[in-house]
Motif scaffolding. Structure first.
Motif, mmCIF file in Angstrom:
data_model
loop_
_atom_site.group_PDB
_atom_site.id
_atom_site.type_symbol
_atom_site.label_atom_id
_atom_site.label_comp_id
_atom_site.label_asym_id
_atom_site.label_seq_id
_atom_site.Cartn_x
_atom_site.Cartn_y
_atom_site.Cartn_z
ATOM 1 N N PRO A 1 83.236 11.666 -60.597
ATOM 2 C CA PRO A 1 84.092 11.235 -61.714
ATOM 3 C C PRO A 1 85.216 10.323 -61.225
ATOM 4 C CG PRO A 1 83.667 13.595 -61.826
ATOM 5 C CD PRO A 1 83.132 13.131 -60.504
ATOM 6 N N ASN A 2 85.577 9.362 -62.056
ATOM 7 C CA ASN A 2 86.657 8.447 -61.701
ATOM 8 C C ASN A 2 87.965 9.200 -61.491
ATOM 9 O OD1 ASN A 2 84.946 6.205 -61.969
ATOM 10 N ND2 ASN A 2 85.360 6.064 -64.175
ATOM 11 N N CYS A 3 88.790 8.673 -60.618
ATOM 12 C CA CYS A 3 90.100 9.281 -60.390
ATOM 13 C C CYS A 3 90.930 9.234 -61.669
ATOM 14 C CB CYS A 3 90.831 8.546 -59.263
ATOM 15 S SG CYS A 3 90.049 8.691 -57.646
ATOM 16 N N GLY A 4 91.849 10.162 -61.761
ATOM 17 C CA GLY A 4 92.742 10.156 -62.911
ATOM 18 C C GLY A 4 92.246 11.031 -64.036
ATOM 19 N N ALA A 5 92.152 10.463 -65.237
ATOM 20 C CA ALA A 5 91.871 11.240 -66.439
ATOM 21 C C ALA A 5 90.500 11.900 -66.403
ATOM 22 C CB ALA A 5 91.981 10.342 -67.671
ATOM 23 N N ASP A 6 89.476 11.210 -65.858
ATOM 24 C CA ASP A 6 88.126 11.770 -65.863
ATOM 25 C C ASP A 6 88.058 13.067 -65.054
ATOM 26 O OD1 ASP A 6 87.390 9.684 -67.406
ATOM 27 O OD2 ASP A 6 85.906 8.839 -66.027
ATOM 28 N N ARG A 7 88.639 13.048 -63.851
ATOM 29 C CA ARG A 7 88.601 14.256 -63.009
ATOM 30 C C ARG A 7 89.432 15.378 -63.646
ATOM 31 N NH1 ARG A 7 88.687 12.164 -56.655
ATOM 32 N NH2 ARG A 7 87.006 10.619 -56.929
ATOM 33 N N ILE B 1 80.133 9.872 -67.655
ATOM 34 C CA ILE B 1 79.448 10.940 -66.930
ATOM 35 C C ILE B 1 78.340 11.481 -67.815
ATOM 36 C CG2 ILE B 1 79.714 13.132 -65.711
ATOM 37 C CD1 ILE B 1 82.674 12.555 -65.453
ATOM 38 N N ASP B 2 77.139 11.566 -67.258
ATOM 39 C CA ASP B 2 76.003 12.051 -68.035
ATOM 40 C C ASP B 2 76.224 13.503 -68.461
ATOM 41 O OD1 ASP B 2 72.976 11.240 -68.643
ATOM 42 O OD2 ASP B 2 73.021 13.355 -68.086
ATOM 43 N N PRO B 3 75.814 13.864 -69.684
ATOM 44 C CA PRO B 3 75.989 15.250 -70.152
ATOM 45 C C PRO B 3 75.366 16.286 -69.232
ATOM 46 C CG PRO B 3 75.418 13.830 -71.995
ATOM 47 C CD PRO B 3 75.298 12.996 -70.755
#
Length: 344
Positions: A244-250, A63-65
């Protein structure tokens, strides 16, 4: 750190009796008496949460800053809206709208640059440079507010600049072979972003001094709303918007917003319970946490230049904090006399 400067105007208001600042600890005086260092503990916890935010920014490489900054501003805005509604504050007060917009634009750019610095250089190095914002406030306050910039402020600025040079150790000063030229360029870009971030952050603080008569929720609401629009616009133009990808990113994105809010609330409470100088000193724990997280999470052991530069920057921040503390003490205070020349 720039990411929490929207609350730093409370430094000038703490102890001033300004009725526009809500006292979150009004009913907690017995607790303060039982734990006289509670304000410093809360300031240290605030540093912990803000340092964890930088870890999350560095970890979410997909994910871009700039988009992460947008999520962070959502975490600033949403909890502040009920406060504005409850206190019945005018969201866009006449005569202050331009300053509020300018403060928001400056603060947003500063935060986005600090996020890029966290992404492109070692976490501790970026944190040290970004955390040096209070040192440069005196310089810009002298330029724009005509406030005095004495010998101690000058010494702090010099120490910080030397520390930043040691941390970044530019190739034209330190002729050291680099195994990866691309990595070297990214680190240099991150260092430039971090340093420019401190410039924007210091100017944001100067603007907050001009806005210190306003309720903190008004400033934070304007900051959050304008920052969200600004970051969304940039993300849309440059094609950076993504889910954001499901799981840890979100989960980490939610933690980023939550930790930002917790850090701000704890900083507010600490400034209402303790003088600005000691709080500034306790906030230097941010640098310690950054070095710890860098080794624990990213396996990056700081070199001798980074450690020496961090020590110089921390000394300059401590010098600024001690001077603030000394000047805030009564003239006949024994502690003020012990602090000696710092109170002059």
């Amino acid at each position: 750190m720039p990411e929490h400067l929207e609350l730093q105007h409370l430094v000038d208001l703490s102890g001033s009796g300004d009725e526009t600042v809500p006292n979150l600890m009004e009913n907690k005086r017995p607790l303060i008496k039982r734990c006289p260092y509670l304000g410093l503990i809360l300031a240290t916890l605030s540093s912990l949460f803000f340092s964890l935010c930088s870890v999350i920014v560095k970890s979410l490489v997909n994910i871009d800053p700039m988009q992460l900054a947008m999520f962070r501003f959502i975490g600033v805005l949403l909890p502040t809206i009920p406060v504005v509604i409850y206190t019945e504050q005018p969201v866009f007060p006449k005569g202050k709208r331009f300053l509020l917009a300018l403060r928001s634009l400056v603060g947003t750019v500063g935060l986005m640059l600090s996020f890029y610095a966290f992404r492109n250089m070692p976490l501790a190095d970026a944190s040290v440079i970004v955390f040096s914002v209070p040192v440069f406030v005196a310089l810009f306050a002298r330029v724009f507010l005509n406030e005095p910039c004495g010998i101690w402020n000058t010494i702090s600025i010099i120490l910080t600049l030397v520390g930043v040079v040691l941390i970044t150790h530019p190739p034209f000063l330190f002729e050291e072979p680099k195994p990866d030229a691309n990595t070297d360029i990214n680190v240099l870009r991150g260092a430039m972003a971090a340093f420019v971030s401190t410039i924007f952050g210091a100017n944001a603080y100067v603007l907050l001094r001009l806005l210190k008569g306003l309720h903190f929720s008004v400033i934070m609401t304007n900051f959050g709303a304008i920052a969200i629009l600004q970051t969304f616009f940039f993300c849309f133009v440059f094609g950076l918007l993504c889910m954001p990808n499901c799981g840890a990113d979100r989960f980490l994105v939610v933690c980023l917003a939550l930790f930002s809010y917790l850090g701000q609330i704890l900083l507010t409470m600490s400034l209402q319970m303790e003088q600005a100088g000691p709080v500034a000193i306790a906030r230097s724990a941010d640098i310690v946490f950054a070095f710890l997280w860098q080794v624990m999470f990213f396996n990056e052991v700081p070199n001798k230049y980074s450690v020496l530069g961090a020590i110089l920057v921390m000394c300059s921040v401590l010098l600024v904090g001690l001077r603030k503390w000394a000047l805030a003490l009564p003239a006949d205070s024994q502690l003020r006399s012990k602090l000696g020349v710092l109170a002059k």
